[in-house]
Design a protein around this motif. Structure first.
Motif, PDB file in Angstrom:
ATOM      1  N   ARG A  95       0.796  -1.278  -0.046  1.00  0.00           N
ATOM      2  CA  ARG A  95       0.008   0.095   0.119  1.00  0.00           C
ATOM      3  C   ARG A  95       0.954   1.284  -0.031  1.00  0.00           C
ATOM      4  NH1 ARG A  95      -4.731  -0.395   4.641  1.00  0.00           N
ATOM      5  NH2 ARG A  95      -4.648  -2.667   4.632  1.00  0.00           N
ATOM      6  N   LEU A  96       1.757   1.265   0.861  1.00  0.00           N
ATOM      7  CA  LEU A  96       2.644   2.580   1.225  1.00  0.00           C
ATOM      8  C   LEU A  96       3.487   2.603  -0.118  1.00  0.00           C
ATOM      9  CD1 LEU A  96       3.470   2.156   4.672  1.00  0.00           C
ATOM     10  CD2 LEU A  96       2.067   3.955   3.723  1.00  0.00           C
ATOM     11  N   ASP A  97       4.002   1.571  -0.801  1.00  0.00           N
ATOM     12  CA  ASP A  97       4.897   1.605  -1.834  1.00  0.00           C
ATOM     13  C   ASP A  97       4.052   2.148  -3.184  1.00  0.00           C
ATOM     14  OD1 ASP A  97       7.359   1.165  -3.690  1.00  0.00           O
ATOM     15  OD2 ASP A  97       6.061  -0.334  -4.559  1.00  0.00           O
ATOM     16  N   ASP A  98       2.959   1.760  -3.388  1.00  0.00           N
ATOM     17  CA  ASP A  98       2.242   2.109  -4.391  1.00  0.00           C
ATOM     18  C   ASP A  98       1.860   3.631  -4.304  1.00  0.00           C
ATOM     19  OD1 ASP A  98       2.058  -0.271  -5.490  1.00  0.00           O
ATOM     20  OD2 ASP A  98      -0.105  -0.918  -4.849  1.00  0.00           O
ATOM     21  N   ALA A  99       1.480   3.957  -3.062  1.00  0.00           N
ATOM     22  CA  ALA A  99       1.174   5.316  -2.884  1.00  0.00           C
ATOM     23  C   ALA A  99       2.279   6.243  -3.051  1.00  0.00           C
ATOM     24  CB  ALA A  99       0.846   5.677  -0.960  1.00  0.00           C
ATOM     25  N   ALA A 100       3.557   5.947  -2.800  1.00  0.00           N
ATOM     26  CA  ALA A 100       4.807   6.685  -3.173  1.00  0.00           C
ATOM     27  C   ALA A 100       5.019   6.747  -4.544  1.00  0.00           C
ATOM     28  CB  ALA A 100       5.886   6.287  -2.347  1.00  0.00           C
ATOM     29  N   HIS A 101       4.939   5.253  -5.169  1.00  0.00           N
ATOM     30  CA  HIS A 101       5.346   5.289  -6.546  1.00  0.00           C
ATOM     31  C   HIS A 101       4.418   6.044  -7.615  1.00  0.00           C
ATOM     32  CE1 HIS A 101       7.165   3.263  -9.897  1.00  0.00           C
ATOM     33  NE2 HIS A 101       6.254   2.760 -10.041  1.00  0.00           N
ATOM     34  N   PHE A 102       3.098   6.030  -7.098  1.00  0.00           N
ATOM     35  CA  PHE A 102       1.871   6.532  -8.008  1.00  0.00           C
ATOM     36  C   PHE A 102       1.208   7.915  -7.298  1.00  0.00           C
ATOM     37  CE2 PHE A 102       1.714   1.983  -8.852  1.00  0.00           C
ATOM     38  CZ  PHE A 102       2.012   1.853 -10.075  1.00  0.00           C
ATOM     39  N   ILE A 139       7.750  -3.063   7.916  1.00  0.00           N
ATOM     40  CA  ILE A 139       6.947  -2.675   6.882  1.00  0.00           C
ATOM     41  C   ILE A 139       7.796  -1.673   5.837  1.00  0.00           C
ATOM     42  CG2 ILE A 139       4.928  -1.351   6.024  1.00  0.00           C
ATOM     43  CD1 ILE A 139       3.697  -1.922   8.935  1.00  0.00           C
ATOM     44  N   GLN A 140       8.689  -0.739   6.479  1.00  0.00           N
ATOM     45  CA  GLN A 140       9.598   0.027   5.674  1.00  0.00           C
ATOM     46  C   GLN A 140      10.485  -0.735   4.946  1.00  0.00           C
ATOM     47  OE1 GLN A 140      13.276   2.696   6.829  1.00  0.00           O
ATOM     48  NE2 GLN A 140      11.608   3.228   8.110  1.00  0.00           N
ATOM     49  N   ALA A 141      11.036  -1.840   5.464  1.00  0.00           N
ATOM     50  CA  ALA A 141      12.057  -2.539   4.914  1.00  0.00           C
ATOM     51  C   ALA A 141      11.247  -3.376   3.745  1.00  0.00           C
ATOM     52  CB  ALA A 141      12.611  -3.540   5.944  1.00  0.00           C
ATOM     53  N   ALA A 142      10.438  -3.792   3.803  1.00  0.00           N
ATOM     54  CA  ALA A 142       9.663  -4.521   2.679  1.00  0.00           C
ATOM     55  C   ALA A 142       9.220  -3.375   1.436  1.00  0.00           C
ATOM     56  CB  ALA A 142       8.242  -5.242   3.349  1.00  0.00           C
ATOM     57  N   SER A 143       8.744  -2.288   2.077  1.00  0.00           N
ATOM     58  CA  SER A 143       8.440  -1.451   0.942  1.00  0.00           C
ATOM     59  C   SER A 143       9.524  -0.815   0.302  1.00  0.00           C
ATOM     60  CB  SER A 143       7.770   0.039   1.785  1.00  0.00           C
ATOM     61  OG  SER A 143       7.452   1.094   0.793  1.00  0.00           O
ATOM     62  N   ILE A 144      10.732  -0.735   0.827  1.00  0.00           N
ATOM     63  CA  ILE A 144      11.940  -0.308   0.106  1.00  0.00           C
ATOM     64  C   ILE A 144      12.526  -1.468  -0.778  1.00  0.00           C
ATOM     65  CG2 ILE A 144      14.208   0.525   0.551  1.00  0.00           C
ATOM     66  CD1 ILE A 144      12.376   2.605   0.810  1.00  0.00           C
ATOM     67  N   ALA A 145      12.238  -2.644  -0.289  1.00  0.00           N
ATOM     68  CA  ALA A 145      12.434  -3.543  -1.154  1.00  0.00           C
ATOM     69  C   ALA A 145      11.917  -3.863  -2.576  1.00  0.00           C
ATOM     70  CB  ALA A 145      12.269  -4.973  -0.427  1.00  0.00           C
ATOM     71  N   ARG A 146      10.875  -3.400  -2.434  1.00  0.00           N
ATOM     72  CA  ARG A 146       9.824  -3.281  -3.553  1.00  0.00           C
ATOM     73  C   ARG A 146      10.471  -2.343  -4.836  1.00  0.00           C
ATOM     74  NH1 ARG A 146       4.327  -5.143  -3.632  1.00  0.00           N
ATOM     75  NH2 ARG A 146       3.856  -3.396  -4.994  1.00  0.00           N
ATOM     76  N   ARG A 147      11.306  -1.310  -4.111  1.00  0.00           N
ATOM     77  CA  ARG A 147      12.048  -0.351  -4.964  1.00  0.00           C
ATOM     78  C   ARG A 147      13.000  -1.037  -5.544  1.00  0.00           C
ATOM     79  NH1 ARG A 147      11.613   5.425  -1.796  1.00  0.00           N
ATOM     80  NH2 ARG A 147       9.432   5.297  -0.740  1.00  0.00           N
ATOM     81  N   THR A 148      13.997  -1.442  -4.583  1.00  0.00           N
ATOM     82  CA  THR A 148      14.907  -2.233  -5.227  1.00  0.00           C
ATOM     83  C   THR A 148      14.824  -3.287  -6.389  1.00  0.00           C
ATOM     84  OG1 THR A 148      15.257  -3.571  -3.218  1.00  0.00           O
ATOM     85  CG2 THR A 148      16.373  -1.334  -3.152  1.00  0.00           C
ATOM     86  N   ASP A 149      13.625  -3.706  -6.018  1.00  0.00           N
ATOM     87  CA  ASP A 149      13.254  -5.057  -6.955  1.00  0.00           C
ATOM     88  C   ASP A 149      12.998  -4.299  -8.358  1.00  0.00           C
ATOM     89  OD1 ASP A 149      13.521  -6.882  -5.218  1.00  0.00           O
ATOM     90  OD2 ASP A 149      11.425  -7.041  -4.826  1.00  0.00           O
ATOM     91  N   ARG A 150      12.537  -2.982  -8.220  1.00  0.00           N
ATOM     92  CA  ARG A 150      12.372  -2.320  -9.598  1.00  0.00           C
ATOM     93  C   ARG A 150      13.729  -1.661 -10.249  1.00  0.00           C
ATOM     94  NH1 ARG A 150       7.755  -0.334  -6.823  1.00  0.00           N
ATOM     95  NH2 ARG A 150       8.782   1.637  -6.366  1.00  0.00           N
TER      96      ARG A 150
END
Length: 253
Positions: free
Chosen positions: A10-17, A38-49
């Motif tokens: 949710r938080l990664d999508d909110a930041a990304h979009f 949660i923060q670590a998992a959200s940042i991991a989504r960014r590094t995956d991109r």
């Protein structure tokens, strides 16, 4: 564990979009450990991109803010390559939800720095220091959040703008600074607002990042925390910070 990944998405999508999300922990039940997970998992989504880690940012580095939030320690967030804004360039306001800016001092490390270190040990690991601006942008509706929620949201960090680098052997304990928007002074402060000395923020960064299994690395940037209250920004503005001895940093919106 599923709720950790759900909140991270949710938080990664909110930041990304660049869209708001509702609070999910209004009763402050989430533990700080879960919030950082949660923060670590959200940042991991960014590094995956394809983004890379470039450092950490410190938050709640003023004693008054710590007391206000009922904290005995600072909080921290992770910096990625996608958050870097070149000094003097223009940001796209549409990439943010309700952005604000804070004047900061930035460190760049010439070697790794891990665990419980002293101020002199921390300083010995610093390659250079620079005036900086952090763009903070809580993704929560109306900029309202609990402590676990702000930690989960990467401590509201969204962008970093860094000025020219300088020799860290200068005395940066109490440098006067002004933040202006379109030439109008909006904040006046000092680097002494950062835990009494910005170096204490770097010491805390070394301790907290190592405890999370992500010790500070050579080449990483550490943003020491806001030296004044934050200011909202709008399209068409030019934001700048002038820091005694270290010069100026700025960007366009």
């Amino acid at each position: 564990m599923s709720h950790i990944q759900d909140y991270a998405r949710r938080l990664d999508d909110a930041a990304h979009f660049a869209h708001e999300v509702e609070q999910f922990d209004t009763e402050n039940r989430l533990s700080l450990d879960d919030a950082y997970a949660i923060q670590a998992a959200s940042i991991a989504r960014r590094t995956d991109r394809g983004e890379t880690r470039v450092g950490v940012k410190m938050g709640f580095t003023s004693r008054a803010k710590m007391i206000q939030m009922g904290l005995s320690d600072v909080i921290w967030g992770r910096l990625t390559s996608g958050m870097q804004v070149e000094e003097g360039t223009t940001i796209d306001f549409r990439r943010y939800v309700h952005p604000r800016v804070e004047p900061e001092i930035a460190f760049i490390l010439k070697r790794s720095l891990e665990g419980n270190v002293t101020g002199p040990q921390a300083l010995a690991a610093v390659e250079a220091i620079a005036p900086a601006i952090e763009i903070i942008d809580s993704r929560y509706k109306d900029f309202k959040f609990t402590l676990p929620e702000v930690i989960a949201d990467n401590a509201s960090s969204s962008g970093v703008v860094i000025g020219g680098w300088h020799d860290p052997r200068v005395d940066f304990s109490n440098l006067g600074l002004t933040m202006t928007i379109n030439g109008r002074t909006v904040q006046v402060g000092s680097t002494a607002a950062l835990l009494g000395h910005p170096l204490r923020s770097l010491v805390a960064a070394a301790r907290l990042s190592a405890a999370a299994g992500e010790p500070l690395q050579a080449g990483w940037i550490v943003m020491a925390g806001g030296a004044t209250p934050a200011e909202y920004i709008q399209p068409g503005q030019y934001v700048s910070v002038e820091m005694e001895t270290l010069g100026r940093v700025g960007f366009h919106v």
